[in-house]
Design an enzyme around this catalytic site. Structure first.
Site, PDB file in Angstrom:
ATOM      1  N   LYS A   1       6.089 -46.066  86.954  1.00  0.00           N
ATOM      2  CA  LYS A   1       6.463 -44.853  86.222  1.00  0.00           C
ATOM      3  C   LYS A   1       5.544 -43.692  86.591  1.00  0.00           C
ATOM      4  O   LYS A   1       4.373 -43.904  86.918  1.00  0.00           O
ATOM      5  CB  LYS A   1       6.435 -45.104  84.718  1.00  0.00           C
ATOM      6  CG  LYS A   1       5.070 -44.981  84.095  1.00  0.00           C
ATOM      7  CD  LYS A   1       5.175 -44.760  82.595  1.00  0.00           C
ATOM      8  CE  LYS A   1       3.813 -44.363  82.031  1.00  0.00           C
ATOM      9  NZ  LYS A   1       3.497 -42.950  82.191  1.00  0.00           N
TER      10      LYS A   1
ATOM     11  N   LYS B   1       0.438 -39.356  84.065  1.00  0.00           N
ATOM     12  CA  LYS B   1      -0.512 -38.245  84.096  1.00  0.00           C
ATOM     13  C   LYS B   1      -1.790 -38.640  84.793  1.00  0.00           C
ATOM     14  O   LYS B   1      -2.301 -37.930  85.635  1.00  0.00           O
ATOM     15  CB  LYS B   1      -0.859 -37.862  82.655  1.00  0.00           C
ATOM     16  CG  LYS B   1      -0.283 -36.558  82.231  1.00  0.00           C
ATOM     17  CD  LYS B   1      -0.830 -36.159  80.880  1.00  0.00           C
ATOM     18  CE  LYS B   1      -0.062 -36.775  79.742  1.00  0.00           C
ATOM     19  NZ  LYS B   1      -0.805 -37.756  78.983  1.00  0.00           N
TER      20      LYS B   1
ATOM     21  N   LYS C   1      -3.319 -51.107  83.151  1.00  0.00           N
ATOM     22  CA  LYS C   1      -4.480 -50.208  83.222  1.00  0.00           C
ATOM     23  C   LYS C   1      -5.769 -51.005  83.430  1.00  0.00           C
ATOM     24  O   LYS C   1      -6.668 -50.538  84.132  1.00  0.00           O
ATOM     25  CB  LYS C   1      -4.557 -49.324  81.965  1.00  0.00           C
ATOM     26  CG  LYS C   1      -3.455 -48.249  81.919  1.00  0.00           C
ATOM     27  CD  LYS C   1      -3.706 -47.141  80.898  1.00  0.00           C
ATOM     28  CE  LYS C   1      -2.661 -46.037  81.019  1.00  0.00           C
ATOM     29  NZ  LYS C   1      -2.830 -44.931  80.074  1.00  0.00           N
TER      30      LYS C   1
HETATM   31  P1  ATP Z   1      -1.322 -41.665  81.072  1.00  0.00           P
HETATM   32  O1  ATP Z   1      -1.106 -41.996  82.499  1.00  0.00           O
HETATM   33  O2  ATP Z   1      -2.671 -41.023  80.822  1.00  0.00           O
HETATM   34  O3  ATP Z   1      -1.042 -42.808  80.128  1.00  0.00           O
HETATM   35  P2  ATP Z   1       1.310 -40.634  80.581  1.00  0.00           P
HETATM   36  O4  ATP Z   1       1.947 -39.846  81.649  1.00  0.00           O
HETATM   37  O5  ATP Z   1       1.728 -42.048  80.408  1.00  0.00           O
HETATM   38  O6  ATP Z   1      -0.273 -40.504  80.735  1.00  0.00           O
HETATM   39  P3  ATP Z   1       1.173 -40.262  77.721  1.00  0.00           P
HETATM   40  O7  ATP Z   1       0.397 -39.151  77.107  1.00  0.00           O
HETATM   41  O8  ATP Z   1       0.575 -41.628  77.724  1.00  0.00           O
HETATM   42  O9  ATP Z   1       1.538 -39.832  79.222  1.00  0.00           O
HETATM   43  O10 ATP Z   1       2.611 -40.332  77.031  1.00  0.00           O
HETATM   44  C1  ATP Z   1       3.207 -39.214  76.360  1.00  0.00           C
HETATM   45  C2  ATP Z   1       4.693 -39.492  76.164  1.00  0.00           C
HETATM   46  O11 ATP Z   1       5.379 -39.367  77.416  1.00  0.00           O
HETATM   47  C3  ATP Z   1       5.007 -40.911  75.657  1.00  0.00           C
HETATM   48  O12 ATP Z   1       6.073 -40.836  74.732  1.00  0.00           O
HETATM   49  C4  ATP Z   1       5.441 -41.642  76.903  1.00  0.00           C
HETATM   50  O13 ATP Z   1       6.310 -42.725  76.617  1.00  0.00           O
HETATM   51  C5  ATP Z   1       6.164 -40.541  77.651  1.00  0.00           C
HETATM   52  N1  ATP Z   1       6.160 -40.801  79.088  1.00  0.00           N
HETATM   53  C6  ATP Z   1       5.060 -40.973  79.866  1.00  0.00           C
HETATM   54  N2  ATP Z   1       5.401 -41.173  81.145  1.00  0.00           N
HETATM   55  C7  ATP Z   1       6.764 -41.144  81.176  1.00  0.00           C
HETATM   56  C8  ATP Z   1       7.724 -41.290  82.227  1.00  0.00           C
HETATM   57  N3  ATP Z   1       7.330 -41.523  83.476  1.00  0.00           N
HETATM   58  N4  ATP Z   1       9.047 -41.200  81.925  1.00  0.00           N
HETATM   59  C9  ATP Z   1       9.446 -40.970  80.652  1.00  0.00           C
HETATM   60  N5  ATP Z   1       8.586 -40.830  79.609  1.00  0.00           N
HETATM   61  C10 ATP Z   1       7.267 -40.910  79.869  1.00  0.00           C
HETATM   62 MG    MG Z   2       0.725 -43.267  79.016  1.00  0.00          MG
END
Ligand code: ATP
Ligand code: MG
Length: 344
Positions: A207, A210, A126
């Site tokens: 990965k 969001k 990040k």
């Molecule tokens: P950001 O990009 O803002 O970090 P994010 O998609 O990583 O958002 P988070 O809110 O950080 O989402 O994570 C929420 C949960 O979803 C965590 O347990 C994280 O490990 C899981 N998670 C996030 N992305 C993935 C993915 N691509 N596959 C499986 N689990 C995920």
């Molecule tokens: Mg995340």
């Protein structure tokens, strides 16, 4: 959708479970398959607390505008409930409404070597895409450690990307306990199998995320996306250069589509391999889109109902915060006393 079964469900002893989701954008299928469905399964057996971690969403300045944050918090809470978390079984709250999270973060920051934080993969990823990373981004895993440790958590159900942070929370807990006395339970990560790391449709080397999804249409499958948007995103997914699916040699993009299909249908990998081997990518994509759209339909209906009654949503969150403040205060008080912040 199928609730994932894990060996943890076979245990008879009740554990404390904590996990969180950031209100940083539209939750996606990776969040559901990697984390939310573990949460829904966990509440059947364990003592669960789940949080919308809004303080974490501040770590990338500009990522969420102040006026948008309350909306995103409500949406994230509604997604958790729409996915099946039941407030009569589990506690759901907003992190900033429990001040102990920020307070314990300071105590833990003072026992966390900076080198431990600089090694975190998420920080490196990040920080690399920002001109000036904030101190908050570096301290993110300390705040996450506070989230987890306040609830005397045994198990933290998360996607693969968060494993390193949960391990850091363990290290911080152990270091504090060693230096000052037994304040914290040492937690363990709980990673599901098969769908713990769903990849971006437009770039299967990273990965699904969001915050990336906010600026790149076609990157993520949003849990609240309309069927045609989901279909378009899946049609555009990166596959291999070969003309048809070859399960044995499939690249990351095709493997990702197969994992999503397995995740939403609950079908066995072997059956899926037999069905799609040799089929053209177009057919695979139609099948994945159909399965995802059908599986999300009930969640989307519940989400719309929940968002139509923000008063009720806020009541659930207020009750969750009230309960959490009580539990968190006990742990914070104990850690504060051990570190010498209480006059005798
Ligand atoms: P950001 O990009 O803002 O970090 P994010 O998609 O990583 O958002 P988070 O809110 O950080 O989402 O994570 C929420 C949960 O979803 C965590 O347990 C994280 O490990 C899981 N998670 C996030 N992305 C993935 C993915 N691509 N596959 C499986 N689990 C995920
Ligand atoms: Mg995340």
């Amino acid at each position: 959708m199928e609730t994932s079964r894990s060996p943890v469900f076979e245990r008879t002893n009740r554990k404390r479970v904590f996990s969180g989701i950031q209100p940083t954008g539209k939750p996606h299928i990776g969040n559901y398959l990697g984390a939310l469905r573990l949460w829904v399964g966990a509440q059947e057996v364990h003592d669960c607390s789940f949080a919308v971690v809004d303080l974490h969403a501040l770590t990338v300045p500009g990522a969420v505008r102040p006026a948008e944050l309350p909306v995103k918090v409500r949406e994230a809470a509604a997604i958790v409930l729409a996915a099946g978390v039941d407030p009569s079984r589990a506690t759901l709250f907003v992190q900033s409404e429990v001040p102990a999270h920020a307070e314990l973060t300071w105590l833990l920051s003072c026992v966390t070597p900076v080198g431990w934080l600089e090694r975190m993969t998420q920080y490196k990823t990040k920080a690399a895409v920002q001109e000036r990373a904030s101190a908050g981004l570096l301290a993110y895993p300390v705040l996450q450690a506070a989230d987890i440790l306040l609830y005397r958590t045994d198990l933290v159900p998360v996607g693969e990307d968060q494993k390193q942070h949960v391990e850091l929370a363990r290290d911080v807990a152990q270091r504090f306990n060693r230096l000052f006395g037994e304040a914290f339970v040492v937690p363990e990560p709980w990673i599901g199998s098969g769908t713990a790391r769903i990849m971006g449709l437009d770039d299967p080397t990273a990965k699904m995320s969001k915050s990336v999804g906010e600026t790149r249409p076609g990157h993520a499958i949003g849990l609240t996306d309309p069927p045609e948007v989901i279909r378009r995103a899946i049609q555009g997914a990166v596959t291999d250069s070969a003309p048809a699916v070859d399960v044995a040699t499939a690249g990351a993009g095709v493997r990702n589509l197969l994992a999503i299909y397995a995740g939403v249908t609950g079908e066995a990998t072997e059956a899926i391999a037999a069905r799609f081997n040799g089929r053209r990518y177009g057919k695979l994509k139609v099948a994945v889109a159909d399965a995802v759209i059908a599986s999300l339909e009930p969640l989307q209906r519940r989400f719309r109902d929940l968002m139509a009654d923000p008063g009720e949503l806020d009541r659930v969150l207020a009750a969750g915060a009230e309960r959490s403040r009580g539990v968190a205060a006990v742990t914070l008080q104990r850690a504060s006393a051990l570190i010498g912040l209480v006059r005798r």
